[in-house]
Structure formats: C-alpha cells, structure tokens
Write a protein that holds these residues in place. Structure first.
Motif, short mmCIF file in Angstrom:
data_model
loop_
_atom_site.label_atom_id
_atom_site.label_comp_id
_atom_site.label_asym_id
_atom_site.label_seq_id
_atom_site.Cartn_x
_atom_site.Cartn_y
_atom_site.Cartn_z
N LEU A 29 6.91 -16.36 -6.69
CA LEU A 29 6.95 -15.59 -7.93
C LEU A 29 5.56 -15.47 -8.53
N ASP A 30 4.83 -16.56 -8.61
CA ASP A 30 3.47 -16.52 -9.18
C ASP A 30 2.57 -15.55 -8.42
N ASP A 31 2.71 -15.53 -7.09
CA ASP A 31 1.94 -14.58 -6.28
C ASP A 31 2.26 -13.15 -6.68
N TYR A 32 3.56 -12.86 -6.82
CA TYR A 32 3.97 -11.50 -7.16
C TYR A 32 3.54 -11.12 -8.57
N LEU A 33 3.56 -12.06 -9.49
CA LEU A 33 3.11 -11.76 -10.85
C LEU A 33 1.62 -11.42 -10.89
N LEU A 34 0.83 -12.20 -10.17
CA LEU A 34 -0.62 -11.94 -10.13
C LEU A 34 -0.92 -10.65 -9.38
N LEU A 35 -0.23 -10.44 -8.27
CA LEU A 35 -0.43 -9.21 -7.50
C LEU A 35 -0.06 -7.98 -8.34
N GLY A 36 1.11 -8.06 -8.97
CA GLY A 36 1.58 -6.93 -9.76
C GLY A 36 0.62 -6.58 -10.88
N GLU A 37 0.12 -7.62 -11.53
CA GLU A 37 -0.80 -7.41 -12.66
C GLU A 37 -2.04 -6.66 -12.20
N LYS A 38 -2.59 -7.01 -11.05
CA LYS A 38 -3.81 -6.38 -10.56
C LYS A 38 -3.55 -5.03 -9.92
N LEU A 39 -2.44 -4.92 -9.19
CA LEU A 39 -2.17 -3.66 -8.48
C LEU A 39 -1.72 -2.55 -9.42
N LEU A 40 -0.85 -2.88 -10.36
CA LEU A 40 -0.31 -1.84 -11.24
C LEU A 40 -1.31 -1.39 -12.28
N ASP A 41 -2.26 -2.26 -12.62
CA ASP A 41 -3.34 -1.84 -13.51
C ASP A 41 -4.17 -0.73 -12.88
N HIS A 42 -4.11 -0.66 -11.54
CA HIS A 42 -4.87 0.34 -10.80
C HIS A 42 -4.15 1.69 -10.78
N GLY A 43 -2.89 1.66 -11.22
CA GLY A 43 -2.17 2.94 -11.31
C GLY A 43 -1.14 3.16 -10.26
N GLY A 44 -0.51 2.09 -9.76
CA GLY A 44 0.56 2.27 -8.78
C GLY A 44 1.66 3.15 -9.36
N LYS A 45 2.18 4.05 -8.57
CA LYS A 45 3.18 4.98 -9.09
C LYS A 45 4.56 4.32 -9.10
N ASN A 46 5.50 4.96 -9.78
CA ASN A 46 6.87 4.45 -9.79
C ASN A 46 7.45 4.56 -8.37
N SER A 57 0.84 -1.21 0.00
CA SER A 57 0.00 0.00 0.00
C SER A 57 0.87 1.25 0.00
N LYS A 58 1.86 1.25 0.89
CA LYS A 58 2.73 2.42 0.99
C LYS A 58 3.70 2.50 -0.17
N VAL A 70 -5.75 -2.70 -1.92
CA VAL A 70 -4.74 -3.77 -1.82
C VAL A 70 -5.31 -4.94 -1.04
N GLU A 71 -6.05 -4.64 0.01
CA GLU A 71 -6.65 -5.70 0.83
C GLU A 71 -7.62 -6.53 -0.02
N GLY A 72 -8.39 -5.86 -0.85
CA GLY A 72 -9.34 -6.56 -1.71
C GLY A 72 -8.64 -7.47 -2.71
N VAL A 73 -7.53 -6.99 -3.29
CA VAL A 73 -6.77 -7.80 -4.25
C VAL A 73 -6.18 -9.02 -3.57
N LEU A 74 -5.64 -8.83 -2.37
CA LEU A 74 -5.06 -9.96 -1.63
C LEU A 74 -6.12 -11.02 -1.34
N LYS A 75 -7.29 -10.58 -0.94
CA LYS A 75 -8.36 -11.53 -0.64
C LYS A 75 -8.85 -12.24 -1.89
N ASP A 76 -8.90 -11.51 -3.02
CA ASP A 76 -9.30 -12.13 -4.28
C ASP A 76 -8.33 -13.25 -4.68
N LEU A 77 -7.06 -13.09 -4.30
CA LEU A 77 -6.04 -14.07 -4.65
C LEU A 77 -5.82 -15.10 -3.53
N ASP A 78 -6.67 -15.04 -2.52
CA ASP A 78 -6.56 -15.95 -1.37
C ASP A 78 -5.21 -15.83 -0.67
#
Length: 286
Positions: free
Chosen positions: A268-285, A238-239, A248-256
């Motif tokens: 790695l698979d967790d990070y790939l799925l998380l990144g795909e969903k979180l960065l689509d939301h507009g996470g900054k650099n 989040s930070k 972020v909490e909602g994405v984590l729960k969606d991915l169990d």
C-alpha cells in the motif's frame, strides 16, 4: 427461544411459510458457539451496531443483549413478521427493510445513532460481499470497525499482504482504510442451508488518518496496475495511466522499486507514493 437450533429454526420458518432465497444468498447460522464468538471478539458491549442481513435475527438477538443500539438492514420483506417475533422484546433494536446498496447509509445511521460511532457486524451474502464492503468503506458514515463473515477465500484475499499468493487489488484497497485480520474460520456445516464453501470472520479496524492519495486516485492506480498484472509495473502503469515510460521508470527508480516488479510485489505504501508522484504528472482517468 433458541434460534440456533436446527429443529426450532425449521419449525419457525414453517410456521411463517418462509422459503430460502438462492438469489439473496440466504444461509442462517445454527451454531450458538459461533454466534457467541462473534459477539465476544467483536467487543460489542455498550456499542452501537449496524447489522446487514439479519436473516431471522439469530446474531441480532445475541447482540441486542449487550449492545447499546442495533440497527439491522434487511432486504427480504418476507422476514418482516419473523423478525417482529424474534426481536420484539428489544427496545434497542430497529429493523430497516431496504437494499443496503440503495440506502443512504450516512443518513440512516445518523438518524439512529446520532453523531456516535458504530460498528458494522454482518454475515454477508457471498455474491455481494465486495460491493457492500466497498460501499461502506467509501461512505462518510461514522464507522469504527467492520466485522463481517464472508467466503473464506475472499477473506484470505482481503487480509493478504504482498508475501501471500492471495494478495491483489482488494488487499491493497482494504488496507487503505485500516488493518484487517481474520478473527475465526467458520465451517460450512454451521449454516442452514449448508453452502458449498467455508467462511471466515474478518475484522477491519478503520484508521482515520490522512493519506497522501485520495481513495479515487488510489483506485485509478490499482486499476492500471492490476488490470494488466502479468506485465511489469513499469509497462502496466505507463499504459494504464497514459504516461511516458521513461517518466514512470524514473519515478520507480527514485522510490527504489525495481522496474521488473509486478503489481503484486508492491505494498500500500508503495502505491501511495507512486500515485502521488505519477498523478501529479497528469495521468489521465482510467
């Protein structure tokens, strides 16, 4: 010529007035059994080989007898005459004197190997192992495998999965490119001069497959997660990515994925799925 003989090595270095450089992390192999194992387990017969840091050419000499071509990149100009002597009999070996991190690796390998794939085989200086690995992996060069000797503790971190205490961001980063494993452990006693720690040879098999996340975006997520690894993954992402905690909490729960997990609990698979969903939301650099 037995380059792994401590006596012959010392005579050779004295003959050419060579002095070891601590700043370059020079430690030369003096055990033919280890050299033979690297050549054998590296399966270099008929392959194109890129070697980084050939030193006096100990490993290069053995590889040249089986490989199709060997391109060795050496930063230490004071080894020029020695390498001309130790490798002079081989028409399939080229020594390129340069700093590998300042070299266009795609260009020099394409010039020598054409469009053919090649394996990287190297005894990497401890102080610069990770930067060289990262540079090679992120390049567009046609690398099929990377077989490198490095500090044992670094090797254990590179090959660790989330069940191991050594697991960290470098473990996830390396696994993005393909499976990694330790081929052999190497005691400090087989080097001249003798380092303070033991080594290990790691093999990374490069997997050319599509990923749901670019390596740059994965790095952003890993920096956020492991940069505050004592915090829960919910708080660190989040930070670190400047996202609403509820999202972020909602994405984590969606991915169990439990919100109480920490960075080292995710694969790695967790990070790939998380990144795909979180960065689509507009996470900054980050």
């Amino acid at each position: 010529m037995k380059l792994t003989s401590a006596r012959e090595l010392k005579n050779l270095l004295d003959q050419y007035g060579f002095s070891f450089s601590k700043s370059l992390g020079q430690n030369f192999l003096i055990d033919q059994n280890i050299v033979d194992k690297i050549v054998d387990q590296g399966q270099i017969q008929g392959e194109n080989i890129l070697e980084i840091g050939p030193g006096i050419g100990t490993l290069t000499y053995s590889m040249a007898q089986k490989a199709k071509k060997v391109l060795a990149i050496e930063v230490d100009e004071s080894l020029r005459e020695i390498l001309a002597y130790t490798l002079g009999e081989f028409s399939n070996v080229k020594v390129h004197f340069a700093d590998v991190l300042k070299t266009n690796i795609e260009e020099v390998t394409r010039e020598y190997f054409g469009d053919e794939p090649f394996k990287v085989v190297a005894n990497l200086p401890y102080y610069i192992t990770s930067p060289i690995l990262i540079y090679l992996l992120k390049s567009q060069a046609n690398i099929s495998e990377i077989i490198v000797m490095m500090q044992k503790e670094v090797a254990q971190r590179i090959v660790a999965d989330k069940t191991k205490k050594e697991y960290g961001s470098i473990s996830v980063f390396i696994s993005y490119f393909g499976p990694a494993g330790i081929l052999m452990n190497v005691p400090k006693t087989v080097f001249m001069p003798q380092p303070k720690v033991d080594s290990a040879v790691v093999k990374i098999k490069i997997a050319r497959e599509d990923r749901p996340l670019t390596i740059e975006d994965l790095e952003r997520v890993l920096r956020a997660a492991f940069g505050q690894r004592r915090k829960t993954i919910l708080n660190s992402l989040s930070k670190g990515l400047d996202l609403e905690k509820s999202f972020v909490e909602g994405v984590l729960k969606d991915l169990d994925l439990p919100t109480t997990y920490r960075a080292e609990n995710l694969s790695l698979d967790d990070y790939l799925l998380l990144g795909e969903k979180l960065l689509d939301h507009g996470g900054k650099n980050v």
